[in-house]
Design an enzyme around this catalytic site. Sequence first.
Site, mmCIF file in Angstrom:
data_model
loop_
_atom_site.group_PDB
_atom_site.id
_atom_site.type_symbol
_atom_site.label_atom_id
_atom_site.label_comp_id
_atom_site.label_asym_id
_atom_site.label_seq_id
_atom_site.Cartn_x
_atom_site.Cartn_y
_atom_site.Cartn_z
ATOM 1 N N SER A 1 0.764 -1.348 -0.060
ATOM 2 C CA SER A 1 -0.172 0.052 0.542
ATOM 3 C C SER A 1 0.693 1.374 0.154
ATOM 4 O O SER A 1 1.467 1.509 -1.096
ATOM 5 C CB SER A 1 -0.925 -0.481 1.644
ATOM 6 N N ASP B 1 -0.878 0.990 -3.943
ATOM 7 C CA ASP B 1 -1.583 0.447 -4.569
ATOM 8 C C ASP B 1 -3.342 0.842 -4.691
ATOM 9 O O ASP B 1 -4.373 0.416 -5.196
ATOM 10 C CB ASP B 1 -1.913 -1.114 -3.480
#
Length: 458
Positions: free
Chosen positions: A106, A249
């Site tokens: 992420s 992401d």
Amino acid sequence: MTRDVRQLFGTDGVRGRANFEPMTVETSVLLGKAVAGVLLEKHAGKHRVVVGKDTRLSGYMFENALIAGLTSMGIETLMLGPIPTPGVAFITRAYRADAGIMISASHNPYRDNGIKIFSSDGFKIGQAVEERIEAMVASKDFGKLPDDHAVGKNKRVKDATGRYIEYAKATFPKGRTLKGLRIVLDCAHGATYRVAPSVFEELDAEVICYGCEPSGCNINAGCGALWPSTIQKAVIEHKADVGIALDGDGDRLIMVDEKGHIVDGDMLLSICASDLKRRQALSDNRVVATVMTNFGVLRYLESLGIQVTISPVGDRHVLQHMLENQAVLGGEQSGHMIFLDYNTTGDGIVSALQVLRIMIESESTLSDLTACIAKSPQALINVPVTKKVPLESLANVQGVLKEVKEVLGDSGRILLRYSGTENICRVMVEGTKKHQVDSLAKTIVDVVEAEIGAEISE
């Protein structure tokens, strides 16, 4: 060595530094086998799993390791390549796959990586499934291996990003375009670097791209949703209508208005909640926010007659509270925003499209939409720590918290918590005076750093 239950999974899947446990090739192969084992426990026969990744260099080795583990158990795998996390959730549903896996850490630096697992309905797997996977990894008992003719095949899906682009565009009203809008877009050198420019350009916006040249080692590096200062400057320089910053992401969104002011997840949630209520599309007139949500934003939502359910920080907790309360919208300050009418997880591109639609339909600038929201002065500081010692066990930290609470009285609040995905302690102080809030937050930070602070590694 046998692992204890919940040693692999954290608050958002498995995450850690690449080539260090638990993010090693060896453990990833075992995780692939365990995911297969869980699927085969439900029913024997053919299963297929989609596998996507962001742009981290280590993504290649984890992709191969997971696929090796899955196919060794007879699972067919569909390799998507670089694609946003919400794209994996969507493709899992669209391909009627039994599970989806996203390889990403992420918003973390490139040196980290992670594994997020989705069930067939596109939602992240629950704790019970995580614990079953952990138990299988620990015991290495995955069930009977298939015969040589029954191992799984791996296929590359060539049009996965194209499908996701069309899905994202379909969340924007038919007949409307973004013509006339100049957008500065920062993709954080991450998973959205191809799809996000395509979505906005195909809807006829003028797009000025930043963070769209991934090297494998530059994801989130001074760019994207964690570093909106990049697009703040660019919006002013290019006289743009709006700035859009996504994380590595693609499940977070931070925006910048035409004046160069940051519009964070709290403000975006307010804008979208107000719009849904106006259109009578806000289920039970309720949204889900978190304990970090700015108090001024909460007051604004309540003034509109919108009920706010408070959840712990983290998109998993936000989603859980949304499902429990049948809410269609939830979000958090960091930029995760979940529209259950569109997707099963946070989706930065789709969220941005909804805000742009509101701007167009209301003939308003982004600064117009935020003008009526009076945020409370708030300071939020991330403190790198050596280890996550229980905060209640640190006498000096508890002492300074008591002192600060006495200064704030009933006019403010303090939140001290560890990040679920990084070795960071988050210090949040909110009050009525900005200079006081900043000073008190710094006082707490100094004590936390003295007790458990870590040197920042480059």
